[in-house]
Design a protein around this motif. Sequence first.
Motif, PDB file in Angstrom:
ATOM      1  N   UNK A 167      84.895  -4.196   9.391  1.00 12.98           N
ATOM      2  CA  UNK A 167      83.977  -5.103   8.708  1.00 12.98           C
ATOM      3  C   UNK A 167      84.669  -6.266   8.016  1.00 12.98           C
ATOM      4  N   UNK A 168      86.001  -6.391   8.176  1.00 15.59           N
ATOM      5  CA  UNK A 168      86.748  -7.484   7.549  1.00 15.59           C
ATOM      6  C   UNK A 168      86.281  -8.829   8.125  1.00 15.59           C
ATOM      7  N   UNK A 169      86.046  -9.779   7.229  1.00 15.33           N
ATOM      8  CA  UNK A 169      85.609 -11.100   7.682  1.00 15.33           C
ATOM      9  C   UNK A 169      86.689 -12.130   7.398  1.00 15.33           C
ATOM     10  N   UNK A 197      87.963  -9.532   2.977  1.00 13.29           N
ATOM     11  CA  UNK A 197      87.787 -10.826   3.639  1.00 13.29           C
ATOM     12  C   UNK A 197      88.905 -11.810   3.330  1.00 13.29           C
ATOM     13  N   UNK A 198      89.027 -12.795   4.206  1.00 11.52           N
ATOM     14  CA  UNK A 198      89.879 -13.938   3.906  1.00 11.52           C
ATOM     15  C   UNK A 198      89.121 -15.237   4.196  1.00 11.52           C
ATOM     16  N   UNK A 233      72.005 -20.515   1.862  1.00 11.26           N
ATOM     17  CA  UNK A 233      71.882 -20.158   0.447  1.00 11.26           C
ATOM     18  C   UNK A 233      71.933 -21.432  -0.384  1.00 11.26           C
ATOM     19  N   UNK A 234      71.327 -21.372  -1.573  1.00  6.88           N
ATOM     20  CA  UNK A 234      71.464 -22.447  -2.552  1.00  6.88           C
ATOM     21  C   UNK A 234      71.996 -21.803  -3.837  1.00  6.88           C
ATOM     22  N   UNK A 235      73.174 -22.234  -4.298  1.00  6.26           N
ATOM     23  CA  UNK A 235      73.815 -21.565  -5.436  1.00  6.26           C
ATOM     24  C   UNK A 235      74.202 -22.561  -6.530  1.00  6.26           C
ATOM     25  N   UNK A 236      73.671 -22.392  -7.752  1.00  6.40           N
ATOM     26  CA  UNK A 236      74.170 -23.188  -8.874  1.00  6.40           C
ATOM     27  C   UNK A 236      75.535 -22.645  -9.306  1.00  6.40           C
ATOM     28  N   UNK A 237      76.475 -23.515  -9.621  1.00  2.98           N
ATOM     29  CA  UNK A 237      77.821 -23.056  -9.967  1.00  2.98           C
ATOM     30  C   UNK A 237      78.496 -24.021 -10.946  1.00  2.98           C
ATOM     31  N   UNK A 291      79.907 -17.553   0.734  1.00  3.97           N
ATOM     32  CA  UNK A 291      80.665 -18.176   1.830  1.00  3.97           C
ATOM     33  C   UNK A 291      81.221 -17.101   2.755  1.00  3.97           C
ATOM     34  N   UNK A 292      81.770 -16.040   2.147  1.00  4.91           N
ATOM     35  CA  UNK A 292      82.371 -14.967   2.945  1.00  4.91           C
ATOM     36  C   UNK A 292      81.318 -14.265   3.806  1.00  4.91           C
ATOM     37  N   UNK A 293      80.111 -14.109   3.258  1.00  6.70           N
ATOM     38  CA  UNK A 293      79.052 -13.430   4.014  1.00  6.70           C
ATOM     39  C   UNK A 293      78.706 -14.180   5.302  1.00  6.70           C
TER      40      UNK A 293
END
Length: 313
Positions: free
Chosen positions: A10-12, A61-62, A161-165, A180-182
């Motif tokens: 399952x590594x991405x 993940x990387x 996705x829409x993400x406030x950061x 991002x990784x997903x």
Amino acid sequence: MTTTEPTPEGFRSGFACFVGRPNAGKSTLTNALVGSKIAITSSKPQTTRHVIRGIVTRPDAQLVLIDTPGLHKPRTLLGERLNTLVHDTWSEVDVIGVCLPADQRVGPGDTHLVSEIAALPKRPKLVALATKSDLVSGDRMRQHLLAIAGLEEKLGIRWEHVVPVSAVSGEQVDEVADVLISLLPEGPAYYPDGEVTDEPTETLVAELIRECALEGVRDELPHSIVVTVEEMGLREDRPADKPLLDIYANLIVERDSQKGIMIGHKGSRLKEVGSEARQQISRLLGTPVHLDLRVKVLKEWQRDPKYLNRLGF
Ligand SMILES: Nc1nc2c(ncn2[C@@H]2O[C@H](COP(=O)(O)OP(=O)(O)OP(=O)(O)O)[C@@H](O)[C@H]2O)c(=O)[nH]1
């Protein structure tokens, strides 16, 4: 993990880049995600010239982050080459994070940028990032998110996705990494653990010097400055516990008048830039540094293919 260990199930792994208008917070977010100063931030727009990768490695993940320069009106050969570089980068990544600063309205500049991405033959997945969330109220953020959602229909795109950061307060930075990784494909890591950048050290050093040189200079100067590292090496005859890295670098400007600005009254400005850059390079590389910094004039280098090639563009 290292490349010799088996990849967990399952590594991405994959590539992402951030786009957005100048000053949207792309470099700062890259740094916050990578946790080390790799990309270059500055209060002046359009300082990121090179494709700089930061790498986030986790047990699952990387994520390889590619930092692209902004698009600009291609008035010079350099401008044209930079724009081609940007389009190429966009086509190569798995996901693009579109940075839309919450303290500014979604405007024609943003619309233009996203429509350019929408027109790519091979379009990566898109995530909208409402950056600088620490600067605005909840009400303003809601308005901003609505405007961002409105781009989907207007431009025929889809936000995964829409993400406030906020890269400054750190709020939601982990969420950005998760999102991002997903969206990355499953596969083994591209780089061994602990390696945060595959840029040659000379490039990082040149970028750091350039950033220091840009602090506090007039708006028209940024495009005219380029930094080359001529020579870099550990000084011989030093005890092992007291290394010293010698760096010889040139600050290249286009005109004699700019040379004067860079050097300052009796060399004061150049001294300040050199001292600040030296400290930052020492911190980045973990070695005391001796920096020999000179200002040179290369007339019209932005228009001359020979110089552009020599400078690596
Ligand atoms: N308050 C606040 N300021 C931020 C945040 N992120 C970035 N900034 C500031 O915004 C300015 C621009 O940030 P950068 O990361 O250099 O922006 P950029 O999009 O990489 O800019 P270019 O390289 O010019 O394209 C800097 O002065 C940052 O300190 C944030 O989350 N909150």
